[in-house]
Structure formats: C-alpha cells, structure tokens
Scaffold this motif. Structure first.
Motif, short mmCIF file in Angstrom:
data_model
loop_
_atom_site.label_atom_id
_atom_site.label_comp_id
_atom_site.label_asym_id
_atom_site.label_seq_id
_atom_site.Cartn_x
_atom_site.Cartn_y
_atom_site.Cartn_z
N ILE A 131 -11.44 -15.32 -9.46
CA ILE A 131 -10.82 -14.19 -8.97
C ILE A 131 -9.34 -14.50 -8.90
O ILE A 131 -9.14 -15.50 -8.53
CB ILE A 131 -11.46 -13.29 -8.12
N ALA A 132 -8.43 -13.61 -8.93
CA ALA A 132 -7.38 -13.35 -8.31
C ALA A 132 -7.29 -12.39 -7.14
O ALA A 132 -7.64 -11.28 -7.21
CB ALA A 132 -6.19 -13.30 -9.48
N VAL A 133 -6.48 -12.59 -6.37
CA VAL A 133 -5.97 -11.86 -5.02
C VAL A 133 -4.77 -11.17 -5.17
O VAL A 133 -3.51 -11.89 -5.48
CB VAL A 133 -6.36 -12.35 -3.68
N ILE A 134 -4.46 -10.03 -4.74
CA ILE A 134 -2.95 -9.34 -4.81
C ILE A 134 -3.13 -8.63 -3.41
O ILE A 134 -3.94 -7.85 -3.08
CB ILE A 134 -2.78 -8.50 -5.91
N ARG A 135 -2.10 -9.05 -2.66
CA ARG A 135 -2.11 -8.34 -1.22
C ARG A 135 -0.61 -8.24 -1.04
O ARG A 135 0.48 -8.87 -1.22
CB ARG A 135 -2.54 -9.34 -0.34
N SER A 136 -0.39 -7.23 0.05
CA SER A 136 0.98 -6.98 0.43
C SER A 136 1.60 -8.26 1.42
O SER A 136 0.69 -8.56 2.15
CB SER A 136 1.00 -5.62 1.15
N GLU A 137 2.91 -8.32 1.58
CA GLU A 137 3.19 -9.34 2.28
C GLU A 137 3.50 -8.97 3.72
O GLU A 137 4.70 -9.25 4.15
CB GLU A 137 4.59 -10.02 1.67
N ASP A 138 2.55 -8.20 4.29
CA ASP A 138 2.61 -7.79 5.78
C ASP A 138 1.32 -8.05 6.33
O ASP A 138 0.50 -8.65 5.82
CB ASP A 138 3.07 -6.33 5.86
N GLU A 139 1.23 -7.69 7.74
CA GLU A 139 0.10 -7.77 8.55
C GLU A 139 -1.11 -7.10 7.75
O GLU A 139 -2.21 -7.86 7.77
CB GLU A 139 0.34 -6.97 9.69
N TYR A 140 -1.06 -6.07 7.28
CA TYR A 140 -2.00 -5.39 6.67
C TYR A 140 -2.65 -6.30 5.52
O TYR A 140 -3.90 -6.44 5.45
CB TYR A 140 -1.66 -4.09 6.05
N GLY A 141 -1.69 -6.74 4.57
CA GLY A 141 -2.55 -7.38 3.35
C GLY A 141 -3.10 -8.83 3.75
O GLY A 141 -3.97 -9.05 3.46
N ARG A 142 -2.25 -9.65 4.76
CA ARG A 142 -2.54 -10.78 5.13
C ARG A 142 -3.66 -10.95 6.03
O ARG A 142 -4.42 -11.58 5.70
CB ARG A 142 -1.35 -11.60 5.55
#
Length: 485
Positions: A131-142
């Motif tokens: 799989i691959a992960v896409i997340r926002s570069e902020d507290e929410y994503g990390r």
C-alpha cells in the motif's frame, strides 16, 4: 459551576443547546445551574495557552473542547495541574490517550488508534500487502497515521511510500486551485512510478478534491485502484459532483451514529450532519451526569490556592477534582452520538464504526467494525445484511494490490566492485554474483514480486547511467557502488 472552551461555531451552538437542555431537565442537577463560558482559541496553540489560564480565573469545574488535538495538548497540563476534568469531543490524537501525561483528559471521539486498526483490518480482509500512504503535512495527517504505519509493520503490510501533501489553509479560491492541484500532482508522481494500487489517505475533507483531482491526472483513479480514507465528515450530497464521481468505489470509516441523531438535529433546527456537534452535545451531558452523581453522594466543590512563584498568576486547585473525574469516567448512557462508555483499561471510549462505500455518487453502509475480536474478520462484519462493496468499476471483486508488470522479469546491469558487487566464474548462473547490493536486489525481488536477469557492465559509470536512462533499452535498473554524484 461552569463548563468552558468549545471550539467552532457549530460546536458552540451544540454546547449551548446541551447546557439549556441540562438546565431545563428536572431529573438532573436539581438546584444547580450550569453557566456556559465560551473561550475562542482561534485554533492556535498560543490561543489555547491563553485560554488555559482563564480556567482558573472563572473557577471552571470542567472543560469541553477544543476541537484540535494540538490545542488540546496545550490546555491539558493546566487542567491536570488544577485538577479540572477535561473532555475533548473531537480531538483524536493518540497522544491525548496517554494517561501518564494527560490524566484529566477524556476523549469522547475515538482516537486515531481505532481508525488505524479499522483500516488495517480492511486491508487484511482483502489480502492486500502493498500500500501507499497519503497524508497532510500537519498534526492531523501525521498523528492519525502514526499508529497506522506501526500496525502495518506488525501485520507485515508493506507501506512502500508515504507522501505528505500541503495542509489545508482555509477556503481555497478558484485563482490558486490550479496551482494547488499542480503541486499535489508533483507530490503524487512517485506513486505512479511505484505502480501502487492501494492508497490510504488521511487529509482534511477540504483537501480531498485536490488529492483526487491530481490522482486522476496521473491515471491513479480507475478500476485498477482502491482508495481508503480514514474518515469523511461531510455528507455525500454536500461534496462537489466532480469529487463524488472521482471517489466511486472509495472505502471510508465513520462512527456509527444512531437514529436519534436525526431527531436531535430536527429538535435543535440544525441542517449540519457533522458528528462533531453530536460529540459536543454528549460531552456536556457526560459532565452533567457525572456531576449529578458526585453531588448526590455528598461530595463538595471548592478551591484551594496553590503555591506559585512570585510574579506569576495565582492558581487554585479544584478540591475533589480527581473524584469528580472518576464519576464522569464511570458514566454510561445512550447519547446522540451513540453509546457513551469508557474502557476501564485504556480510558478510551468504546465505539463501533460503520464501513461506508461510495456507490452511484452516494455513501452507503457496507459493513461494521467493533473493537472486540481476536482477528480482523471477527472485528469486521461484511455479512449479507449489508450490500457488497463495489469498487470503481462497480465490481465486487477487489483488484490486486500490485501492478501485474511487477511479476515480470527485468534486466539488471551490474557494475562489479567488491564488496558491493562481486563476481566469480566458478558459480552457476546468477549465483556468480554476490555482495551487499546483490543481497538488496534479491530481497527487493521477494518483497515487490519480480524476477531478474543480471548482466555485467564493463564500461564507465557515466555510460552506465546513460544506458539505463536511454529510451527503448531493455534494462530496468543497475546495481553497484554507484553514488548520487
């Protein structure tokens, strides 16, 4: 007594409605009136620090909010220091569930740990391993996917890439939307190269359109791909039509909300369908029920001054605040957000989740997840009582997690230079090659799933790079002591 610190206009309205309902209910807190005190942190940690001081000034006996985990973590130490119970309706950070650090915090919204467990179970259910992960570069994503990546490792699920995309910065305008999607496309290009098929996404709802639009441009949306999102709060009918079309086949988690949620919205004349309002409403009732039992058992509320350093604000501690916290933690009731109860061991709210699927531009429930159960299939319920999951091509057959091309044989050039790559004529076939990079290549072929044939390269390093980069050549990669310079 006062309750303080809801964040956001809709949450404040739910908070205010809850206080009114508690104060008008003759079966609870007789001769006691809850006095609401709203403090706006402006969604920022410094604002949270400033408002934490006001808890003491107003002699607040409990705190509701704020919505952001980063701000909640700033307020928590003050609440602990002055012994004031602190209920966070919507903050999901795993850090807040660490009792040793945040002893007075109760998370009404399930933490990101549970969402991570659900997504891992879905992946295991379908037998996907890459799989691959896409997340926002902020507290929410990390924070939301920190636990996910750890669980993936434990369950031998390969996260072959993690891409961080720009965090949401408020309402985007048409003027800069093209630029935002373009930047997003640049970030996601690596996923195109890696032939990834299963994507796990953790971004704010406002970022989903940009992620999916960029993915569409790169050819990463279609019958060969699966997108799993760790929670969408916006109802399908409020999402742009173009986004709904791009999200066909998407799998998502959402908290299981009972029928009384709709009755509550009608009673309070609100069209919002966000779960955050429901959690905020239940947070006030949680405190009220705990306080009611606390007072009925003849406990008192009073304050004692704490020793402070000269020149700093005077602070007072809520006497019996720890006792009040225990009463609140032990409350169990059926709220508008579902059953409210806390796990004795973890202190987290026990909660079930719906698994939803985008089909014909609308969300539909296709299964349920409960925390109990030793295996993924025992925690997941995809029985016949629910419709089957339909992927992008409306098929109920899940696509494979890897591009079939990865199972083919590739040609690899070897630049011999011991100990990185050594060559011996007295060995058979590929076993003539050994060394550090050869071992890495063998392991990659097992992990990713490809066969390879090695050919020795006797020319210069520069020509080696030119050969690999040249079009229409049969070589896919090269190994050796090749530096980035």
């Amino acid at each position: 007594p006062r309750t303080a610190e809801p964040t956001g206009q809709s949450e404040w309205e739910a908070f205010e409605n809850a206080v009114k309902d508690v104060n008008s209910d003759t079966n609870i807190l007789r001769n006691v009136v809850l006095l609401p005190n709203a403090q706006d942190t402006f969604g920022d940690t410094w604002g949270g620090f400033e408002k934490a001081v006001t808890l003491n000034e107003h002699k607040s006996i409990a705190v509701v909010g704020p919505g952001l985990s980063t701000v909640a973590r700033v307020i928590s130490p003050m609440a602990t220091h002055i012994s004031v119970p602190f209920v966070t309706p919507t903050a999901t950070s795993l850090a807040l569930s660490l009792y040793e650090v945040h002893r007075y915090v109760l998370q009404l919204c399930p933490s990101s740990r549970l969402e991570s467990e659900i997504m891992i179970d879905i992946i295991l259910h379908f037998g996907w391993k890459y799989i691959a992960v896409i997340r926002s570069e902020d507290e929410y994503g990390r924070s939301s996917l920190l636990e996910f990546e750890s669980l993936a490792y434990e369950n031998q699920i390969n996260v072959i890439d993690t891409v961080e995309v720009q965090a949401a910065v408020g309402t985007e305008t048409a003027v800069n939307e093209t630029e935002i999607v373009s930047k997003m496309e640049t970030k996601l290009k690596d996923l195109q190269i890696l032939k990834t098929r299963i994507f796990v996404v953790s971004v704010q709802d406002s970022q989903l359109f940009h992620v999916f639009k960029a993915a569409k441009r790169l050819g990463l949306i279609g019958p060969d791909f699966v997108w799993i999102v760790n929670g969408i709060d916006t109802p399908a009918e409020l999402l742009p039509k173009e986004l709904r079309e791009l999200m066909q086949g998407l799998i998502c988690t959402t908290t299981s909300l009972p029928d009384q949620a709709d009755k509550w919205r009608k009673k309070h004349n609100t069209n919002s369908t966000s779960a955050y309002e429901l959690y905020t409403y239940d947070a006030v009732w949680l405190i009220a029920r705990g306080l009611d039992r606390f007072l009925k058992d003849k406990h008192n509320l009073s304050w004692s001054e704490l020793p402070t350093v000269p020149g700093t604000p005077k602070l007072s501690q809520l006497i019996n605040g720890n006792v009040l916290l225990t009463y609140i933690r032990n409350v169990t009731f059926e709220g508008v957000s579902g059953n409210v109860a806390f796990d004795e061991k973890t202190g987290e709210r026990a909660k079930s989740y719906n698994i939803i699927n985008m089909f014909n531009e609308t969300f539909r429930v296709v299964g349920k997840w409960v925390p109990e159960g030793e295996t993924a299939d025992k925690r997941l319920d995809f029985s016949n009582r629910y419709p089957a999951i339909h992927f992008y091509n409306s098929s109920s057959i899940p696509p494979p997690d890897r591009d079939n091309a990865l199972n083919q044989t590739i040609y690899v050039l070897v630049k011999v230079s011991p100990p990185y790559a050594a060559y011996k004529d007295n060995h058979e076939k590929e076993r003539r090659y050994s060394g550090y990079v050869i071992d890495i290549l063998r392991q990659l072929s097992k992990d990713i799933g490809f066969q390879y044939k090695l050919e020795r390269w006797n020319d210069t390093y520069n020509n080696l790079i030119y050969r690999i980069a040249s079009p229409n050549n049969k070589y896919t990669m090269a190994v050796g002591d090749i530096t980035i310079t």
